[in-house]
Design an enzyme around this catalytic site. Structure first.
Site, PDB file in Angstrom:
ATOM      1  N   LYS A  11      67.877  15.300 -46.850  1.00 46.84           N
ATOM      2  CA  LYS A  11      67.093  14.079 -47.088  1.00 46.84           C
ATOM      3  C   LYS A  11      67.642  12.958 -46.233  1.00 46.84           C
ATOM      4  O   LYS A  11      68.790  12.993 -45.776  1.00 46.84           O
ATOM      5  CB  LYS A  11      67.130  13.663 -48.562  1.00 46.84           C
ATOM      6  CG  LYS A  11      68.504  13.239 -49.115  1.00 46.84           C
ATOM      7  CD  LYS A  11      68.866  11.779 -48.934  1.00 46.84           C
ATOM      8  CE  LYS A  11      70.292  11.499 -49.390  1.00 46.84           C
ATOM      9  NZ  LYS A  11      70.971  10.370 -48.882  1.00 46.84           N
ATOM     10  N   PRO A  93      75.206  18.848 -41.897  1.00 48.74           N
ATOM     11  CA  PRO A  93      76.611  18.429 -41.830  1.00 48.74           C
ATOM     12  C   PRO A  93      77.101  17.904 -43.175  1.00 48.74           C
ATOM     13  O   PRO A  93      76.308  17.367 -43.958  1.00 48.74           O
ATOM     14  CB  PRO A  93      76.599  17.321 -40.771  1.00 48.74           C
ATOM     15  CG  PRO A  93      75.191  16.833 -40.719  1.00 48.74           C
ATOM     16  CD  PRO A  93      74.325  18.002 -41.072  1.00 48.74           C
ATOM     17  N   ALA A  96      77.807  13.520 -44.800  1.00 45.91           N
ATOM     18  CA  ALA A  96      77.019  12.906 -43.731  1.00 45.91           C
ATOM     19  C   ALA A  96      75.970  11.936 -44.242  1.00 45.91           C
ATOM     20  O   ALA A  96      75.299  11.268 -43.458  1.00 45.91           O
ATOM     21  CB  ALA A  96      76.344  14.012 -42.917  1.00 45.91           C
ATOM     22  N   LEU A  98      73.378  13.049 -46.033  1.00 47.56           N
ATOM     23  CA  LEU A  98      72.121  13.804 -45.949  1.00 47.56           C
ATOM     24  C   LEU A  98      71.916  14.721 -47.158  1.00 47.56           C
ATOM     25  O   LEU A  98      71.040  15.580 -47.152  1.00 47.56           O
ATOM     26  CB  LEU A  98      72.097  14.627 -44.649  1.00 47.56           C
ATOM     27  CG  LEU A  98      72.234  13.806 -43.357  1.00 47.56           C
ATOM     28  CD1 LEU A  98      72.384  14.723 -42.144  1.00 47.56           C
ATOM     29  CD2 LEU A  98      71.028  12.886 -43.162  1.00 47.56           C
ATOM     30  N   ALA A  99      72.757  14.555 -48.184  1.00 49.22           N
ATOM     31  CA  ALA A  99      72.627  15.290 -49.460  1.00 49.22           C
ATOM     32  C   ALA A  99      72.789  16.797 -49.327  1.00 49.22           C
ATOM     33  O   ALA A  99      72.126  17.570 -50.033  1.00 49.22           O
ATOM     34  CB  ALA A  99      71.302  14.943 -50.145  1.00 49.22           C
ATOM     35  N   GLY A 100      73.676  17.225 -48.456  1.00 50.50           N
ATOM     36  CA  GLY A 100      73.881  18.666 -48.221  1.00 50.50           C
ATOM     37  C   GLY A 100      74.234  19.446 -49.482  1.00 50.50           C
ATOM     38  O   GLY A 100      73.631  20.487 -49.759  1.00 50.50           O
ATOM     39  N   GLY A 101      75.188  18.960 -50.257  1.00 49.07           N
ATOM     40  CA  GLY A 101      75.582  19.669 -51.477  1.00 49.07           C
ATOM     41  C   GLY A 101      74.479  19.628 -52.528  1.00 49.07           C
ATOM     42  O   GLY A 101      74.186  20.643 -53.174  1.00 49.07           O
ATOM     43  N   SER A 102      73.849  18.478 -52.672  1.00 48.57           N
ATOM     44  CA  SER A 102      72.790  18.320 -53.686  1.00 48.57           C
ATOM     45  C   SER A 102      71.600  19.238 -53.406  1.00 48.57           C
ATOM     46  O   SER A 102      71.028  19.821 -54.326  1.00 48.57           O
ATOM     47  CB  SER A 102      72.283  16.873 -53.708  1.00 48.57           C
ATOM     48  OG  SER A 102      73.344  15.984 -53.925  1.00 48.57           O
ATOM     49  N   ASP A 135      71.434  12.924 -56.632  1.00 49.60           N
ATOM     50  CA  ASP A 135      70.438  13.223 -55.594  1.00 49.60           C
ATOM     51  C   ASP A 135      69.711  14.555 -55.832  1.00 49.60           C
ATOM     52  O   ASP A 135      68.754  14.869 -55.121  1.00 49.60           O
ATOM     53  CB  ASP A 135      71.110  13.313 -54.211  1.00 49.60           C
ATOM     54  CG  ASP A 135      71.441  11.938 -53.643  1.00 49.60           C
ATOM     55  OD1 ASP A 135      70.963  10.925 -54.191  1.00 49.60           O
ATOM     56  OD2 ASP A 135      72.180  11.884 -52.641  1.00 49.60           O
TER      57      ASP A 135
END
Ligand code: ATP
Length: 295
Positions: A11, A93, A96, A98-102, A135
């Site tokens: 996101k 990444p 970052a 960009l909510a990678g884990g979420s 998120d």
């Protein structure tokens, strides 16, 4: 044996405003969030216990991983599921903004719901998501949404038209908690116009969508990491018209209407620096609805 393969989309924030610090320690926020085409690929198969594998050396494999926590939550509710194997092909990444884990956690909820025919409706998925992180509900719902509360109160709004996005991330990460702790609300001199942005989405006013993105966390991250401020200034000097930091950073994104302009800008940026650079585009609901495949 069947498996679920899910595209877990990143996101970005078109608008991010922080209203106040709450008594529970969280900040009250108002955000317009947008799903984009950069994704982690999550594969889920039946197994014993919860076993996470990944191609990325820094992703935790135990209960610190939000995807692991999502699986644990569902296994607790549905004890007939003996366990799952989760593979995370990491492309988003880390640290970052960009909510990678979420988004990985959201993908596990959606994927297990389909793989095991759990029949959780959207409201239940969103409720489970909110238990995992602020998120996560947005990552379940997409594609353009208004988020309030600590980010978990989500409402779909008019979808953003297809825009191209160049994402530029310096070679360090930023901890979201640190950025919020360092934020001094009285420092914020210019507030985003949330209502105006929602209206611009409704009437398709591209010029407004480009010029009025805003993120008050820039006040904090730029102070903590002057290199992020410098990056934004450098990208501006290269001619990008619409630039903003996503979430707590450090990723800065630039918006374009045409793919060729985004590609040209991305290759110019790559020439001059060692930052990581991606070209992506905003996603609509139809694409998000096709993110899960059962194979
Ligand atoms: P946000 O935009 O929500 O603030 P972010 O993009 O800044 O998120 P993440 O990539 O989610 O940050 O990573 C933050 C931390 O979460 C990492 O340091 C990592 O240890 C932890 N983490 C837990 N699960 C995952 C996961 N599946 N992928 C990446 N990081 C994860």
């Amino acid at each position: 044996m069947k498996k679920a393969v899910i595209k877990a989309y990143a996101k970005l924030n078109l608008i991010l405003d922080v209203l106040e610090k709450r008594e529970d320690g969280y900040h009250e926020v108002e955000m317009i969030m947008q799903a984009i085409s950069l994704y982690d690929l999550i594969t889920i198969k039946s197994g014993e216990g919860i076993n996470v594998t990944t191609n990325h050396p820094l992703v935790p494999l135990d209960e610190r991983n939000l995807a692991y926590q999502a699986a644990a939550l569902l296994i607790k509710k549905y004890p007939d599921i003996p366990g799952v194997e989760i593979n995370i092909e990491k492309n988003i990444p880390m640290e970052a903004g960009l909510a990678g884990g979420s988004t990985d956690a959201a993908a596990v909820l959606i994927g297990m719901n389909k793989l095991y025919s759990l029949k959780m409706d959207s409201a239940e998925l969103l409720e489970k998501g909110a238990l995992l992180g602020s998120d996560v509900p947005f990552c379940i719902l997409g594609s353009t949404a208004l988020a309030k509360g600590r980010g978990e109160i989500i409402e779909e709004i008019t979808q953003c038209p297809k825009l191209w996005v160049v994402l530029v991330k310096p070679d360090f990460g930023v901890k979201t908690k640190e950025v919020y702790q360092n934020l001094i609300l009285s420092d914020i001199t210019s507030r985003p116009d949330l209502g105006g942005y929602i209206n611009a989405l409704q009437v398709g006013d591209i010029s407004h969508l480009f010029n009025k993105t805003a993120n008050v966390l820039e006040y904090s991250t730029f102070k903590l990491y002057p290199k992020v401020k410098k990056l934004k200034e450098n990208l501006q000097a290269m001619g990008a018209k619409s630039l903003l930091m996503s979430g707590s950073g450090p990723t800065i994104y630039a918006l374009f209407t045409a793919q060729k302009d985004a590609d040209t800008f991305a290759s110019d940026v790559r020439k001059g620096c060692t930052h990581q650079v991606w070209v992506a585009h905003t996603l609509n609901k139809e694409i998000l609805n096709e993110r899960v495949e059962i194979l």
